[in-house]
Design an enzyme around this catalytic site. Structure first.
Site, PDB file in Angstrom:
ATOM      1  N   GLU A 459       0.834  -1.216   0.000  1.00 48.32           N
ATOM      2  CA  GLU A 459       0.000   0.000   0.000  1.00 48.32           C
ATOM      3  C   GLU A 459       0.863   1.258   0.000  1.00 48.32           C
ATOM      4  O   GLU A 459       0.506   2.265  -0.620  1.00 48.32           O
ATOM      5  CB  GLU A 459      -0.945   0.000   1.215  1.00 48.32           C
ATOM      6  CG  GLU A 459      -1.936  -1.161   1.264  1.00 48.32           C
ATOM      7  CD  GLU A 459      -2.821  -1.264   0.035  1.00 48.32           C
ATOM      8  OE1 GLU A 459      -3.051  -0.223  -0.633  1.00 48.32           O
ATOM      9  OE2 GLU A 459      -3.260  -2.373  -0.284  1.00 48.32           O
ATOM     10  N   HIS A 462       1.857   2.006  -3.576  1.00 47.38           N
ATOM     11  CA  HIS A 462       0.801   2.742  -4.302  1.00 47.38           C
ATOM     12  C   HIS A 462       0.860   4.230  -3.972  1.00 47.38           C
ATOM     13  O   HIS A 462       0.822   5.084  -4.870  1.00 47.38           O
ATOM     14  CB  HIS A 462      -0.583   2.217  -3.906  1.00 47.38           C
ATOM     15  CG  HIS A 462      -0.952   0.910  -4.528  1.00 47.38           C
ATOM     16  ND1 HIS A 462      -0.910   0.695  -5.878  1.00 47.38           N
ATOM     17  CD2 HIS A 462      -1.388  -0.256  -3.962  1.00 47.38           C
ATOM     18  CE1 HIS A 462      -1.299  -0.545  -6.135  1.00 47.38           C
ATOM     19  NE2 HIS A 462      -1.590  -1.149  -4.989  1.00 47.38           N
ATOM     20  N   ASP A 533      -5.125  -5.196  -8.832  1.00 44.21           N
ATOM     21  CA  ASP A 533      -4.322  -4.207  -9.565  1.00 44.21           C
ATOM     22  C   ASP A 533      -4.069  -4.672 -10.989  1.00 44.21           C
ATOM     23  O   ASP A 533      -4.196  -3.895 -11.945  1.00 44.21           O
ATOM     24  CB  ASP A 533      -2.978  -3.991  -8.855  1.00 44.21           C
ATOM     25  CG  ASP A 533      -3.145  -3.481  -7.429  1.00 44.21           C
ATOM     26  OD1 ASP A 533      -4.196  -2.878  -7.157  1.00 44.21           O
ATOM     27  OD2 ASP A 533      -2.240  -3.686  -6.608  1.00 44.21           O
TER      28      ASP A 533
END
Length: 646
Positions: A459, A462, A533
């Site tokens: 995360e 990202h 994703d």
């Protein structure tokens, strides 16, 4: 004078059921009382009867064995005595042999022996006779009872099957061809007006004009214009198409017939076409009127050349009848058809032409300004904090439909109530958005320390890549608390664009690949955690190559079919060589953005690690945490400049 006429019309109507009830009551009375309701004799005790018998007052005794009753008839001399002045001597109804007294007895044999003994002992002229009491009418009724029941049940079933009235029940065997349309009554039904429809200004204006056509037709026809036959409301689910139709029903002072496309579908042949005929017949009788067909794609789907369901397809017959009714040889005047669908691409071309649906009203997803108006409508019934910023809520919900916003408001109220608050606040709305987008938090989900670390770096990857790219959507927050089916999530606030350029799509794809790239950079291993994703970037890359013509190798070509007929074909619109080229190009685009994400993360490896550690510690991080580590985004537009542009 008018009042007198009105009162004359209000004369009480004699229901046939009252007549039936009186006849049944008379019959029951005759059966129960055996014709002697007005002739009942006085009942005396057995001891009194024995006393009168011994005195010689009794002329005749008739013993009814089946009812254990004795009828006592007195002599003429006895009737003159004062002791028998209350004895029955004359009946109300003329009939023979009315007993003066009746006596109830116990054992028949003992009673008869005693009477015989007294008559013999006193040498009396009294006669003793026996009889059985019969109710011929009661026996007759009992024999008729099965037939009465059968006839009654048959009448009940026939009445149920033929019920329906003007609205058309349509569910019974004799009424199956009747329309199922509900006639909207503005006085009794829930009234929705155009005030309850927020946003959708263009669509509302078009629909409002249709209402005006029916209210003031001479305004338009005086110039030689014709009232439009129909309007088709098209748009994504939840944008308010049915709500617009409800508003028309509330605003129009004309009969409004509402039904769904599936109401025409039935297992019997010819029912759909029959219901269409009946619907337009009712609408024409009450014209000017409006017919609203929700989800018209259920019957309006395009007719194919190769009909797999047989030559006599019921759905096609229904559609043909609808086409004829809307604009056929016999034209229906002053009947406007409104229809709604989110599958306009599959509708038949003959249905969409001018003269049937003259207007196609596109109801799109609301923009920021329209979302604010929708929030204002749905916030009315809520007890909210006075400081609640509706503009902020509108900006936090890009891509939300009207139905989604209604759901957000309701969910926020439930969250506030669950937490024991007196009013719904900003945080409740943010939690509601998170709940709807990501799902329910699963804090009790078992995640190992190693997995949690991998999720945190995924995360953080990202967040880092999106922060470093100009066209990537700005980050709102990142969490490693499992939600729904995801183990972690990152929230972005995408810019609302009408057109998208290749560099913007590539930046978004690079940010999406940042999670897997972070795993590669930190652990030199990849995992299955990037499934969603990969799915997202594969769809984006395929759209760039095959739909938008943004690939140099494929060129300015698109293989997109807006009619939707391509989905039913067995062959691809391109050759095998082109298919290989498309697959290769998609793979190259994704791989290029993956390597780009790896390069960005390797350059900012220390900051990525710092961000992941903060995420492991706090579990949820916001934009402020990224600003502390990376500094301000160099590409972020100045807010004042944005306001000037607007």
């Amino acid at each position: 004078m008018a009042k007198e006429t009105k009162n004359q019309n209000k004369k009480p109507k004699v229901s046939p059921y009252w007549i039936y009830g009186i006849i049944i009551a008379v019959f029951l009375g005759i059966q129960l009382f055996g014709g002697s309701a007005f002739q009942a004799s006085k009942e005396i005790k057995t001891s009194e009867f024995i006393k009168y018998l011994e005195q010689g007052d009794v002329k005749e005794v008739v013993i009814i064995s089946n009812t254990k009753t004795a009828r006592v008839y007195l002599t003429d001399e006895a009737l003159k005595k004062d002791v028998h002045k209350n004895a029955k001597s004359k009946g109300f109804l003329p009939s023979g042999n009315i007993p003066n007294y009746t006596v109830k007895f116990g054992d028949l044999g003992n009673f008869e022996d005693r009477i015989d003994e007294i008559i013999t002992k006193n040498n009396l002229p009294t006669s003793r006779n026996a009889d059985i009491e019969n109710n011929a009418f009661g026996d007759f009724l009992i024999s008729l009872l099965p037939f009465i029941l059968i006839i009654g049940v048959w009448i009940f079933i026939m009445r149920r099957m033929s019920a329906g009235g003007s609205g058309g029940a349509g569910g019974q065997i004799f009424n199956i061809g009747k329309s199922k349309a509900k006639l909207f009554d503005e006085k009794t039904d829930t009234k929705t007006s155009f005030k309850d429809v927020a946003g959708l200004e263009g669509a509302k204006e078009e629909v409002q004009e249709i209402v005006d056509f029916l209210k003031f037709p001479e305004k338009y026809t005086s110039l030689g214009g014709k009232i439009p036959k129909g309007a088709l409301l098209v748009g994504p689910p939840g944008t308010g198409k049915t709500l617009l139709a409800k508003a028309v029903a509330g605003e129009a002072k004309v009969p409004f017939f509402s039904l769904s496309g599936s109401d025409f579908v039935e297992m019997f042949v010819g029912v759909g076409a029959s219901r269409v005929r009946d619907l337009f017949k009712q609408a024409k009788e009450k014209s000017p009127s409006i017919i609203f067909i929700d989800e018209i794609d259920a019957i309006g789907r395009a007719r194919g050349k190769s009909n797999f369901s047989g030559s006599n397809d019921e759905r096609e017959n229904t559609l043909n009848q609808l086409l004829t009714e809307m604009d056929g040889f016999g034209t229906n005047t002053n009947v406007i058809v409104l229809a709604a669908t989110n599958r306009a691409d599959v509708l038949d071309g003959a249905l969409m032409r001018a003269g049937r649906f003259d207007r196609q009203i596109y109801v799109d997803l609301p923009d920021v300004r329209e979302r604010k108006e929708i929030f204002e409508v749905h916030l009315r019934p809520l007890k909210k904090e006075e400081t609640l910023d509706i503009d902020f809520l509108a900006k936090q919900t890009p891509g939300f439909s009207g139905a989604d916003i209604a759901n957000v408001c309701n969910e926020a109220a439930l969250i506030a109530a669950r937490n024991g608050k007196k009013a719904v606040g900003k945080q409740d709305f943010l939690d509601a958005v998170d709940r709807i987008i990501g799902g329910l938090e699963k804090k009790n989900k078992i995640v190992t320390k190693e997995e949690k670390r991998a999720i945190a770096f995924h995360e953080a990857g990202h967040a880092t890549v999106s922060w470093m790219l100009e066209h990537a959507a700005p980050l709102v927050k990142v969490t490693i608390v499992p939600r729904g089916r995801s183990l972690g999530a990152a929230w972005y606030l995408p810019e609302e664009r009408l057109i998208v350029r290749p560099e913007q799509m590539l930046d978004e794809m690079c940010a999406t690949m940042g999670g897997r790239a972070a795993e590669k950079v930190i652990f030199d291993k990849i995992s299955t955690g990037a499934l969603s994703d990969l799915e997202k970037v594969t769809k984006q890359a395929r759209a760039m190559v095959t739909i938008y013509g943004l690939s140099d190798k494929i060129g300015n070509l698109t293989y997109y079919d807006s009619s939707g007929q391509q989905d039913y074909g067995f062959s691809k619109p391109y050759s095998e060589e082109t298919a290989v080229l498309i697959d290769k190009e998609i793979s190259e685009i994704i791989e290029e953005q993956y390597q780009r994400a790896i390069k960005i993360l390797e350059e900012n490896k220390d900051k990525l690690t710092e961000l992941a550690e903060v995420l492991l510690d706090k579990e949820v991080i916001f934009k402020d945490n990224l600003e502390k580590i990376f500094g301000k985004r160099p590409f972020e537009k100045d807010k004042s400049a944005l306001d000037e542009e607007e």
